[in-house]
Design an enzyme around this catalytic site. Structure first.
Site, PDB file in Angstrom:
ATOM      1  N   ARG A 129       0.821  -1.214   0.000  1.00  0.00           N
ATOM      2  CA  ARG A 129       0.000   0.000   0.000  1.00  0.00           C
ATOM      3  C   ARG A 129       0.852   1.260   0.000  1.00  0.00           C
ATOM      4  O   ARG A 129       0.568   2.207  -0.726  1.00  0.00           O
ATOM      5  CB  ARG A 129      -0.955  -0.024   1.203  1.00  0.00           C
ATOM      6  CG  ARG A 129      -1.855   1.202   1.359  1.00  0.00           C
ATOM      7  CD  ARG A 129      -2.428   1.740   0.055  1.00  0.00           C
ATOM      8  NE  ARG A 129      -3.040   0.724  -0.795  1.00  0.00           N
ATOM      9  CZ  ARG A 129      -3.231   0.862  -2.093  1.00  0.00           C
ATOM     10  NH1 ARG A 129      -2.841   1.960  -2.723  1.00  0.00           N
ATOM     11  NH2 ARG A 129      -3.796  -0.097  -2.789  1.00  0.00           N
ATOM     12  N   LYS A 179       2.497  25.074  -3.572  1.00  0.00           N
ATOM     13  CA  LYS A 179       1.222  24.516  -3.118  1.00  0.00           C
ATOM     14  C   LYS A 179       1.309  22.992  -3.159  1.00  0.00           C
ATOM     15  O   LYS A 179       0.723  22.322  -4.011  1.00  0.00           O
ATOM     16  CB  LYS A 179       0.075  25.039  -3.980  1.00  0.00           C
ATOM     17  CG  LYS A 179      -0.118  26.551  -3.849  1.00  0.00           C
ATOM     18  CD  LYS A 179      -1.206  27.060  -4.769  1.00  0.00           C
ATOM     19  CE  LYS A 179      -1.356  28.575  -4.642  1.00  0.00           C
ATOM     20  NZ  LYS A 179      -2.374  29.132  -5.565  1.00  0.00           N
ATOM     21  N   LYS A 203       5.076  39.480  -3.097  1.00  0.00           N
ATOM     22  CA  LYS A 203       3.667  39.349  -3.458  1.00  0.00           C
ATOM     23  C   LYS A 203       2.926  40.642  -3.127  1.00  0.00           C
ATOM     24  O   LYS A 203       3.489  41.590  -2.564  1.00  0.00           O
ATOM     25  CB  LYS A 203       3.055  38.169  -2.703  1.00  0.00           C
ATOM     26  CG  LYS A 203       3.796  36.847  -2.924  1.00  0.00           C
ATOM     27  CD  LYS A 203       3.414  36.183  -4.213  1.00  0.00           C
ATOM     28  CE  LYS A 203       2.099  35.470  -4.086  1.00  0.00           C
ATOM     29  NZ  LYS A 203       1.730  34.747  -5.313  1.00  0.00           N
ATOM     30  N   GLU A 243       5.355  40.359  -7.955  1.00  0.00           N
ATOM     31  CA  GLU A 243       4.028  40.116  -8.516  1.00  0.00           C
ATOM     32  C   GLU A 243       3.333  41.425  -8.870  1.00  0.00           C
ATOM     33  O   GLU A 243       3.356  42.375  -8.086  1.00  0.00           O
ATOM     34  CB  GLU A 243       3.177  39.360  -7.492  1.00  0.00           C
ATOM     35  CG  GLU A 243       1.732  39.132  -7.904  1.00  0.00           C
ATOM     36  CD  GLU A 243       0.930  38.510  -6.780  1.00  0.00           C
ATOM     37  OE1 GLU A 243       1.083  37.292  -6.555  1.00  0.00           O
ATOM     38  OE2 GLU A 243       0.163  39.228  -6.114  1.00  0.00           O
ATOM     39  N   ASP A 255      -0.031  38.255 -12.485  1.00  0.00           N
ATOM     40  CA  ASP A 255      -1.031  37.488 -11.749  1.00  0.00           C
ATOM     41  C   ASP A 255      -2.447  37.759 -12.247  1.00  0.00           C
ATOM     42  O   ASP A 255      -2.893  38.909 -12.300  1.00  0.00           O
ATOM     43  CB  ASP A 255      -0.939  37.831 -10.258  1.00  0.00           C
ATOM     44  CG  ASP A 255      -1.794  36.915  -9.406  1.00  0.00           C
ATOM     45  OD1 ASP A 255      -1.767  35.691  -9.643  1.00  0.00           O
ATOM     46  OD2 ASP A 255      -2.484  37.417  -8.507  1.00  0.00           O
TER      47      ASP A 255
END
Length: 288
Positions: A109, A144, A176, A206, A228
Site C-alpha cells: 500500500r 502549493k 507578493k 508580482e 497574476d
C-alpha cells in the site's frame, strides 16, 4: 534488493527521501505490524508480483516504491521496467517484485500510494507541457504542495517535463501583493531589495496591472515579474512592454484549456499550482 532501472534523469539520493517512506511505513504498520499477512500467509511463501498500470500515464514515485519494499525486506528483488519519467499504457508492467509474499504484501500500500500519487502529478504535468509545444514557454509548479512531500512532488513535476519554482521561502525573493502593501509600494520594496539583498539571490515581484509592470520596469531591481490573474490580451501587452528585458511568469486561473493561448503570448513561464495540489492519483495495482 537489486534494481535494474535505466536512468532518464538523475534521481534524488535515497538518503534524502528514505525518511518519507520510513514514516509512511510506520504509519501503515501501526503498533503491531501487518496482522492480516502474519495470520494468513505461511512463513517462507514466495511469490512474484507486478506493479501494473490500470490507466495510461507518466511514471513517477517508483524510486520511493522500491525503497518501501527494501525497508520491509532487503532480500526482495525488484526490477523496474518503466522508470520514472517514462510514459506507459494501460496494462503495462512498471515493476516486478520477487521474494517473501508477506514482505511484498506489507509494503504494497505504501509503495502504491507513492507511485500512484506522484505518477498522477507527472501525468498532469505532461498534459500541461504538451499544450506549450511550438513555443518557448515552460510550465512550472508552485509551493502549493502536500506538507512534508514537497521534494518528491516537485520531482514528479520534472518527470512530467515541467520545471520547478521555489522549494522554500529561502530560495529566492518573491514579492507578493501583501508584501507590496505592507512595505509601502512597488518602488519601496524594489529599493529595499537593491539595498539589502545578496547579489546571489534572484528577485521576483508580482503585479496584476500593466501600470504596475511599467513601474517595475522603470525602477529596476527585479529579475522576474509574476503576471497574476491577467487576461490573455493583458499578457500579450505585458510581453510587448517588457521587450525581453525581464523574465515574465504568468500565474492564476491557468487551466489546461487555456495554456496554449497563454503560451502563444510569449511569456517565459506559466506557473500552475494545480500540478501538485489538484492532480488525481493514478490507478496502479499490484498483482500476484
Amino acid at each position: 534488493m537489486t534494481t535494474d532501472q535505466p536512468v532518464l534523469m538523475p534521481p534524488l539520493p535515497d538518503m534524502v527521501i528514505e525518511p518519507l517512506v520510513r514514516a509512511a511505513l510506520a504509519e501503515d504498520l501501526g503498533t503491531y505490524g501487518d496482522i492480516t499477512t502474519r495470520t494468513v500467509i505461511p512463513a517462507g511463501t514466495r511469490y512474484q508480483a507486478s506493479i501494473r498500470a490500470r490507466e495510461a500515464g507518466v511514471a513517477s514515485g517508483l524510486q520511493l516504491a522500491a525503497i518501501a519494499f527494501r525497508l520491509i525486506d532487503p532480500d526482495l528483488r525488484l526490477r523496474v521496467l518503466i522508470p520514472d519519467g517514462s510514459a506507459f499504457a494501460v496494462g503495462d508492467v512498471l515493476a516486478e517484485i520477487e521474494g517473501e509474499a508477506a514482505s511484498i504484501l506489507s509494503a504494497e500500500r505504501v509503495a502504491l500510494n507513492f507511485a500512484g500519487r506522484l505518477s498522477g502529478i507527472a501525468t498532469q504535468t505532461a498534459a500541461f507541457v504538451a499544450e506549450t509545444r511550438g513555443t518557448s514557454t515552460r510550465i512550472t509548479c508552485t509551493r502549493k504542495t502536500t506538507p512534508g512531500l514537497r521534494i518528491v512532488e516537485k520531482q514528479a513535476v520534472l518527470h512530467g517535463g515541467g520545471f520547478n519554482h521555489r522549494f522554500s521561502l529561502s530560495d529566492a525573493i518573491l514579492i507578493k501583493d501583501n508584501h507590496i502593501a505592507a512595505a509601502g509600494g512597488i518602488r519601496a520594496v524594489l529599493r529595499a531589495v537593491k539595498a539589502r539583498a545578496s547579489h546571489m539571490i534572484r528577485t521576483e515581484i508580482e503585479v496584476d496591472r500593466l501600470d504596475q509592470l511599467a513601474e517595475v520596469l522603470d525602477e529596476g531591481g527585479a529579475d522576474v515579474v509574476l503576471l497574476d490573474n491577467m487576461t490573455t490580451p493583458m499578457l500579450r501587452d505585458a510581453v510587448a512592454m517588457a521587450m525581453g528585458r525581464i523574465v515574465l511568469e504568468a500565474s492564476g486561473t491557468m487551466r489546461l484549456d487555456r495554456i496554449a493561448e497563454v503560451a502563444a503570448t510569449g511569456v517565459d513561464y506559466i506557473s500552475v499550482g494545480a500540478l501538485t495540489h489538484s492532480s488525481r492519483t493514478l490507478d496502479l495495482g499490484l498483482d500476484f
